[in-house]
Write a protein that holds these residues in place. Structure first.
Motif, PDB file in Angstrom:
ATOM      1  N   GLN A  13       0.831  -1.205   0.000  1.00 24.24           N
ATOM      2  CA  GLN A  13       0.000   0.000   0.000  1.00 24.24           C
ATOM      3  C   GLN A  13       0.868   1.259   0.000  1.00 24.24           C
ATOM      4  O   GLN A  13       0.590   2.233  -0.724  1.00 24.24           O
ATOM      5  N   ALA A  54       1.063   4.096  -2.952  1.00 19.34           N
ATOM      6  CA  ALA A  54       0.792   5.503  -2.687  1.00 19.34           C
ATOM      7  C   ALA A  54       1.884   6.381  -3.296  1.00 19.34           C
ATOM      8  O   ALA A  54       1.610   7.430  -3.904  1.00 19.34           O
ATOM      9  N   LYS A 109      -4.889   4.097  -5.512  1.00 17.09           N
ATOM     10  CA  LYS A 109      -4.049   3.116  -4.808  1.00 17.09           C
ATOM     11  C   LYS A 109      -4.779   1.777  -4.699  1.00 17.09           C
ATOM     12  O   LYS A 109      -4.201   0.706  -4.954  1.00 17.09           O
TER      13      LYS A 109
END
Length: 399
Positions: free
Chosen positions: A190, A194, A223
């Motif tokens: 993640q 980003a 994302k």
């Protein structure tokens, strides 16, 4: 009718001994009793198991069955909603909002234009295998790098980041790590995505993610979408390539037919998708009382859809447990799901498999397993996608 239905005490997860390609025996037994059975979810809540082709397809097309993650009723715990952008676990209109900008990115035409690049990536992998010489692990040398390179190029992941990306995806989708390791890998992915989204906004390049930055989607949504596309585009195809090769090597007559007839390739890919069904099960939750196959599914109840038994349903496919590359009706399989959640990247996956399988068997006409078939290590049933962990192969090297 529901009073006489078959009951599955717990959802089966263990494959049959001796055949890594068949569904668990308990699932096949349940299908033998009818297309729908009672079941108990791992969390203890009662539910339903759908094993028949027609009923699975019906549920997938019925908006009264929800994909929303937070509605899953499988135990005495709350399930949080899907994060922004992770549209596989959402219903319309949220699902439609995220999927619509992607619809034109994975067309048949665009995937055909990509085929030359896929051919080059595949050739590079096979060149490296040939140069190193036998034996080789087909998973690390062939099945993983091809879809990794393709989906990363499509989305614009820098070349130097692809190895670490693949490792993180392996970790949180492989089904073999602790909860802490899974969370760490997911969080790291993640965080990376980003940074990637921010970089594409600042300096767009020629890729799908850069194109999406021109939409009304915010960074959190981009994302989430990127995670879905990267994970699905890599893991499912990688396991189809490895498990599909294993299935062909275990069925030498079928492999010989494919070697002899390149025109059979498209049909062979559809049959392997049907026969293997690496995406095994999905869940849906009833939004209201629904009559299904003469049974009432009560509102709030979660049903499990068994793609594997649906694709092996004898009422839909003749001799369903036989791998038959000349099968005429394999194209009706549910390997890519059905309805509004039918796989966006299915055309890309098809092109990758057609190119990769064809190139592999043409380059290595003597390809064979390097270990007894029973020693091939399979992914655990806890993995999101079924497959093999490693596939040792060998061939007669030329001097």
């Amino acid at each position: 009718m529901s009073e006489s239905l078959h009951t599955v005490t717990t959802l089966p997860t263990t494959r049959q001994a001796g055949c890594p390609f068949d569904p668990p025996a308990e699932l096949l037994e349940a299908r033998g009793h009818g297309p729908i059975s009672r079941c108990t979810h791992p969390g203890g809540r009662p539910g339903w198991l759908i094993t028949g082709y027609d009923l699975v397809r019906s549920v997938l097309a019925d908006s009264r069955f929800s994909s929303r993650k937070e509605l899953l009723n499988v135990g005495d715990f709350e399930v949080p909603p899907a994060p922004p952008g992770e549209f596989l676990l959402m219903d319309d209109p949220q699902h439609r909002r995220y999927r619509k900008p992607l619809a034109g990115k994975f067309t048949v035409r665009r995937m055909r234009l990509l085929s030359m690049r896929i051919e080059q990536i595949t050739a590079d992998c096979l060149d490296a295998m040939e140069k190193t010489g036998p034996p080789a692990d087909l998973v690390t040398a062939f099945a993983k790098p091809i879809p990794t390179m393709v989906i990363c190029e499509l989305l614009g992941v820098p070349y130097e980041d692809r190895g670490s990306f693949q490792e993180q995806i392996d970790t949180f989708m492989g089904g073999e790590v602790s909860d802490e390791e899974l969370v760490a890998a997911y969080t790291a992915t993640q965080e990376y995505l980003a940074e990637l989204v921010a970089a594409k906004r600042a300096h767009p390049t020629d890729d799908v993610l850069s194109e999406l930055t021109d939409s009304d989607l915010n960074d959190e949504e981009l994302k989430g979408i990127s995670l879905i596309l990267l994970a699905a585009g890599f893991d499912t195809t990688a396991n189809m390539l490895s498990l599909g090769t294993f299935a062909l090597l275990r069925n030498p007559a079928q492999l010989a037919a494919l070697r002899a007839d390149p025109a059979l390739t498209d049909q062979a890919v559809e049959e392997l998708l049907r026969y293997l069904s690496v995406a095994k099960t999905f869940m849906r939750t009833a939004l209201e009382d629904i009559e299904l196959g003469g049974t009432t599914i009560e509102a709030g109840t979660t049903v499990v859809l068994s793609y594997h038994t649906a694709n092996r349903d004898p009422e839909r496919f003749t001799d369903p447990h036989v791998l038959d590359l000349r099968r005429q009706d394999a194209g009706g399989h549910l390997a890519f799901s059905h309805g509004i959640h039918q796989c966006l990247g299915q055309q890309l996956a098809r092109v990758e498999m057609r190119v990769a399988f064809r190139a592999l068997i043409d380059r290595f006409p003597t390809l064979r397993l390097a270990v007894p078939a029973e020693e091939v290590v399979l992914r655990p049933e806890t993995a999101d996608i079924y497959g093999v962990k490693s596939l040792p192969v060998t061939w007669d090297a030329t001097s």
